[in-house]
Scaffold this motif. Structure first.
Motif, PDB file in Angstrom:
ATOM      1  N   ALA A 204     -33.846 -41.227  -2.060  1.00  0.00           N
ATOM      2  CA  ALA A 204     -32.498 -41.754  -0.980  1.00  0.00           C
ATOM      3  C   ALA A 204     -33.112 -42.803  -0.189  1.00  0.00           C
ATOM      4  CB  ALA A 204     -32.133 -40.822  -0.702  1.00  0.00           C
ATOM      5  N   ILE A 205     -34.302 -42.712   0.113  1.00  0.00           N
ATOM      6  CA  ILE A 205     -34.581 -43.927   1.635  1.00  0.00           C
ATOM      7  C   ILE A 205     -35.264 -44.984   0.167  1.00  0.00           C
ATOM      8  CG2 ILE A 205     -36.882 -44.546   2.887  1.00  0.00           C
ATOM      9  CD1 ILE A 205     -37.092 -41.442   3.252  1.00  0.00           C
ATOM     10  N   TRP A 206     -35.245 -44.607  -0.699  1.00  0.00           N
ATOM     11  CA  TRP A 206     -35.416 -46.293  -1.270  1.00  0.00           C
ATOM     12  C   TRP A 206     -34.272 -46.781  -1.739  1.00  0.00           C
ATOM     13  CZ3 TRP A 206     -39.675 -49.067  -3.115  1.00  0.00           C
ATOM     14  CH2 TRP A 206     -39.225 -50.916  -4.146  1.00  0.00           C
ATOM     15  N   SER A 207     -32.753 -46.352  -2.153  1.00  0.00           N
ATOM     16  CA  SER A 207     -32.189 -46.505  -2.458  1.00  0.00           C
ATOM     17  C   SER A 207     -31.273 -47.251  -1.247  1.00  0.00           C
ATOM     18  CB  SER A 207     -30.913 -45.209  -3.243  1.00  0.00           C
ATOM     19  OG  SER A 207     -30.074 -45.823  -3.054  1.00  0.00           O
ATOM     20  N   LEU A 208     -31.739 -47.089   0.382  1.00  0.00           N
ATOM     21  CA  LEU A 208     -31.256 -47.343   1.341  1.00  0.00           C
ATOM     22  C   LEU A 208     -32.103 -48.724   1.689  1.00  0.00           C
ATOM     23  CD1 LEU A 208     -30.825 -44.687   3.186  1.00  0.00           C
ATOM     24  CD2 LEU A 208     -28.529 -45.897   1.442  1.00  0.00           C
ATOM     25  N   TYR A 209     -32.953 -48.941   1.359  1.00  0.00           N
ATOM     26  CA  TYR A 209     -33.693 -50.130   1.710  1.00  0.00           C
ATOM     27  C   TYR A 209     -33.575 -50.904   0.723  1.00  0.00           C
ATOM     28  CZ  TYR A 209     -36.257 -48.241   5.884  1.00  0.00           C
ATOM     29  OH  TYR A 209     -36.429 -47.600   6.873  1.00  0.00           O
ATOM     30  N   ARG A 210     -33.184 -51.299  -0.859  1.00  0.00           N
ATOM     31  CA  ARG A 210     -33.442 -51.132  -1.559  1.00  0.00           C
ATOM     32  C   ARG A 210     -31.937 -52.101  -2.259  1.00  0.00           C
ATOM     33  NH1 ARG A 210     -33.010 -53.903  -6.066  1.00  0.00           N
ATOM     34  NH2 ARG A 210     -32.903 -53.730  -8.225  1.00  0.00           N
ATOM     35  N   PHE A 211     -30.612 -51.263  -1.433  1.00  0.00           N
ATOM     36  CA  PHE A 211     -29.712 -51.904  -2.127  1.00  0.00           C
ATOM     37  C   PHE A 211     -28.750 -51.813  -1.291  1.00  0.00           C
ATOM     38  CE2 PHE A 211     -30.895 -49.448  -5.721  1.00  0.00           C
ATOM     39  CZ  PHE A 211     -30.361 -50.377  -7.263  1.00  0.00           C
ATOM     40  N   ALA A 212     -29.015 -51.951   0.514  1.00  0.00           N
ATOM     41  CA  ALA A 212     -28.137 -52.073   1.713  1.00  0.00           C
ATOM     42  C   ALA A 212     -29.215 -53.758   2.376  1.00  0.00           C
ATOM     43  CB  ALA A 212     -27.908 -50.973   2.493  1.00  0.00           C
ATOM     44  N   THR A 250     -15.643 -38.186 -10.176  1.00  0.00           N
ATOM     45  CA  THR A 250     -15.618 -39.452  -9.364  1.00  0.00           C
ATOM     46  C   THR A 250     -15.796 -39.441  -7.776  1.00  0.00           C
ATOM     47  OG1 THR A 250     -13.743 -39.936 -10.963  1.00  0.00           O
ATOM     48  CG2 THR A 250     -13.834 -41.035  -9.489  1.00  0.00           C
ATOM     49  N   GLY A 251     -15.801 -40.292  -7.478  1.00  0.00           N
ATOM     50  CA  GLY A 251     -17.174 -40.839  -5.724  1.00  0.00           C
ATOM     51  C   GLY A 251     -16.696 -41.764  -5.198  1.00  0.00           C
ATOM     52  N   GLY A 252     -16.368 -41.596  -3.765  1.00  0.00           N
ATOM     53  CA  GLY A 252     -15.978 -43.326  -3.712  1.00  0.00           C
ATOM     54  C   GLY A 252     -16.748 -43.396  -2.827  1.00  0.00           C
ATOM     55  N   GLN A 253     -16.213 -44.243  -2.669  1.00  0.00           N
ATOM     56  CA  GLN A 253     -17.187 -46.154  -1.796  1.00  0.00           C
ATOM     57  C   GLN A 253     -17.608 -45.384  -0.556  1.00  0.00           C
ATOM     58  OE1 GLN A 253     -13.683 -48.796  -1.303  1.00  0.00           O
ATOM     59  NE2 GLN A 253     -14.528 -49.691  -3.247  1.00  0.00           N
ATOM     60  N   TRP A 254     -18.665 -46.015  -0.590  1.00  0.00           N
ATOM     61  CA  TRP A 254     -19.882 -45.400   0.287  1.00  0.00           C
ATOM     62  C   TRP A 254     -19.933 -46.486   1.009  1.00  0.00           C
ATOM     63  CZ3 TRP A 254     -22.433 -40.612   1.278  1.00  0.00           C
ATOM     64  CH2 TRP A 254     -22.711 -39.993   0.070  1.00  0.00           C
ATOM     65  N   LEU A 265     -23.579 -54.052  15.426  1.00  0.00           N
ATOM     66  CA  LEU A 265     -23.596 -53.037  14.853  1.00  0.00           C
ATOM     67  C   LEU A 265     -22.393 -53.933  13.454  1.00  0.00           C
ATOM     68  CD1 LEU A 265     -21.492 -50.549  17.160  1.00  0.00           C
ATOM     69  CD2 LEU A 265     -23.680 -50.411  16.450  1.00  0.00           C
ATOM     70  N   ARG A 266     -22.999 -52.727  12.293  1.00  0.00           N
ATOM     71  CA  ARG A 266     -22.549 -53.451  11.101  1.00  0.00           C
ATOM     72  C   ARG A 266     -22.001 -52.731  10.293  1.00  0.00           C
ATOM     73  NH1 ARG A 266     -27.762 -54.801  10.419  1.00  0.00           N
ATOM     74  NH2 ARG A 266     -28.709 -54.992   8.231  1.00  0.00           N
ATOM     75  N   ALA A 267     -21.226 -52.384   9.665  1.00  0.00           N
ATOM     76  CA  ALA A 267     -21.405 -51.834   8.117  1.00  0.00           C
ATOM     77  C   ALA A 267     -21.478 -52.581   6.792  1.00  0.00           C
ATOM     78  CB  ALA A 267     -20.082 -51.587   8.181  1.00  0.00           C
ATOM     79  N   ILE A 268     -21.946 -51.562   6.347  1.00  0.00           N
ATOM     80  CA  ILE A 268     -22.231 -52.324   4.605  1.00  0.00           C
ATOM     81  C   ILE A 268     -22.244 -51.620   3.954  1.00  0.00           C
ATOM     82  CG2 ILE A 268     -24.840 -53.147   2.915  1.00  0.00           C
ATOM     83  CD1 ILE A 268     -26.098 -52.535   6.085  1.00  0.00           C
ATOM     84  N   PRO A 269     -21.659 -52.289   3.025  1.00  0.00           N
ATOM     85  CA  PRO A 269     -20.953 -51.134   1.591  1.00  0.00           C
ATOM     86  C   PRO A 269     -22.250 -50.922   0.419  1.00  0.00           C
ATOM     87  CG  PRO A 269     -19.835 -53.196   2.066  1.00  0.00           C
ATOM     88  CD  PRO A 269     -20.962 -53.472   2.535  1.00  0.00           C
ATOM     89  N   LEU A 270     -22.200 -50.006   0.058  1.00  0.00           N
ATOM     90  CA  LEU A 270     -23.350 -49.478  -0.562  1.00  0.00           C
ATOM     91  C   LEU A 270     -22.144 -50.076  -2.650  1.00  0.00           C
ATOM     92  CD1 LEU A 270     -24.824 -46.300   1.067  1.00  0.00           C
ATOM     93  CD2 LEU A 270     -25.650 -48.702   1.356  1.00  0.00           C
TER      94      LEU A 270
END
Length: 414
Positions: A204-212, A250-254, A265-270
């Motif tokens: 999860a940590i890798w995913s957030l740094y990698r794709f955000a 099926t999931g939503g948009q994170w 403050l900022r909102a980053i679509p994943l």
């Protein structure tokens, strides 16, 4: 109060003398009610600056302290000070000791070793270090003036930040093939030595740094602000292909919400590929698969306390990089060296380059996603590869040879 001993120029310095030196106020200190800091000496004003501008990142705090020490050392060497008494000429003279812009040596700065000891000269630093020093000092005086501690910003235009951004080019970027190696690690089998929960957390940590593309400190939990946090827009569907979690639903948009530099403050679509990883980690933690609106729990947990700290986040990313390095053949020394040197900020650079270079995302959009104060910083990523710039130029000035009037023999008219 800031630990004043940490500001002593050298190991032989005197923290008591430094405290006496700092606990003063100069002619430009604002003693009226418009001083929103509520302090009347440089020591406390400096402590508040470091708290507000650098406390969230140990690396930033260390860099800011280093540059403040450098200015204090210059003041002592030239019998100037306190900091709120320096004139613009003083700051320009300090800038001169750092060397001219675009140089890597030649000038000197003076650092006192001990009180009443002889002064020694050292060579000036690289141009990048010079810019960093001026940026920190400019930030200090700008903060003091904006909060009302000073009646005027004497360091205005001292750093020439715009010009510095125009010449800066990010270099610490992992190639796509190397990032793919790391992605393969997190998509692969769990190492036997790790529990299922710890492995899910690492992914999860890798995913957030990698794709955000977030900064290291932006994933560190702040109970005061309830950030960072995740939100999910229910019922959303991906633009291309299905978005399915590990359960096949099926999931939503994170979206990742963070507080960046300057409290912005900022909102980053994943991307949808993050959802299954984050959902699995949350379930293993005993949380709902998807966060409730305005959920306020640490984004990443620790085994010993509620939230994983700065160094823990860094170590988890390094563990993925190290695992990827171990899969590289020993003969490929360059790739192994890249993975060994890489860190979370390399992933941020890679995220930015993917947006700006690989997919030509408009610079203002990329700037918003990255949280850059200036679009010039975002534009620097375009300089990492001339291919896109060349395509833009070719598209703007297409080949018109076929429309030229050709003379007999194939030569063009002049």
């Amino acid at each position: 109060m800031v630990a004043l001993a940490a500001l002593v120029p050298t190991p032989g310095g005197d923290p008591v003398a430094l405290r006496v030196w700092l606990t003063r106020a100069g002619r430009f200190m604002n003693a009226t009610t418009t001083n929103s800091l509520g302090v009347t000496d440089d020591a406390r004003a400096l402590a508040l600056f470091l708290r507000d501008r650098a406390q969230r990142s140990p690396h930033t705090l260390r860099a800011y302290r280093t540059e403040v020490r450098r200015l204090i050392a210059w003041c002592e060497a030239h019998r100037r000070g306190p900091l709120s008494d320096l004139t613009r000429d003083d700051l320009l003279a300090f800038r001169h000791t750092l060397g001219p812009a675009g140089s890597s040596g030649g000038a000197t700065f003076v650092v006192p070793s001990r009180p009443n000891a002889a002064r020694s000269s050292k060579p000036s630093r690289s141009d990048a270090s010079r810019r960093r020093a001026l940026a920190v000092i400019s930030s200090l005086y700008r903060y003091w003036q904006k909060t009302g501690y000073l009646v005027i910003n004497l360091a205005a235009e001292l750093s020439g930040g715009g010009g510095a951004r125009m010449t800066w080019t990010p270099a610490r970027i992992l190639p796509a093939r190397v990032l793919a190696l790391c992605d393969t690690v997190t998509a692969g089998a769990r190492p036997p030595a790790l529990s299922v929960l710890v492995w899910a957390r690492r992914c999860a940590i890798w995913s957030l740094y990698r794709f955000a593309g977030v900064r290291l400190a932006e994933l560190e939990w702040s109970a005061e602000h309830g950030l960072p946090r995740l939100s999910v827009e229910p019922g959303a569907t991906p633009a291309v292909g299905p978005a399915r979690g590990s359960s096949g639903t099926t999931g939503g948009q994170w979206t990742l919400h963070v507080r960046g530099k300057g409290g912005r403050l900022r909102a980053i679509p994943l991307p949808f590929r993050c959802a299954p990883v984050l959902r699995d980690y949350r379930v293993l933690r005993g949380l709902p698969a998807e966060p409730a609106p305005f959920e306020s729990v640490p984004l990443v947990h620790s085994e010993k306390r509620d939230a994983l700290g700065h160094s823990g986040l860094y170590d988890e990313v390094k563990a993925v990089l190290q695992a990827a390095e171990e899969t590289v053949p020993s003969g490929d020394a360059s790739t192994r060296a890249l993975l060994h040197a890489a860190s979370t900020h390399w992933l941020r650079h890679g995220y930015a380059r993917t947006l700006v270079v690989d997919h030509a995302v408009p610079l203002p959009v990329a700037q918003t996603l990255l949280g850059h104060a200036s679009v010039q910083t975002t534009a620097a990523y375009a300089r990492t590869d001339l291919t896109q710039l060349r395509d833009f130029v070719e598209g703007s000035f297409p080949d018109v040879c076929s429309s030229r009037s050709m003379l007999p023999g194939g030569s063009s008219a002049s």
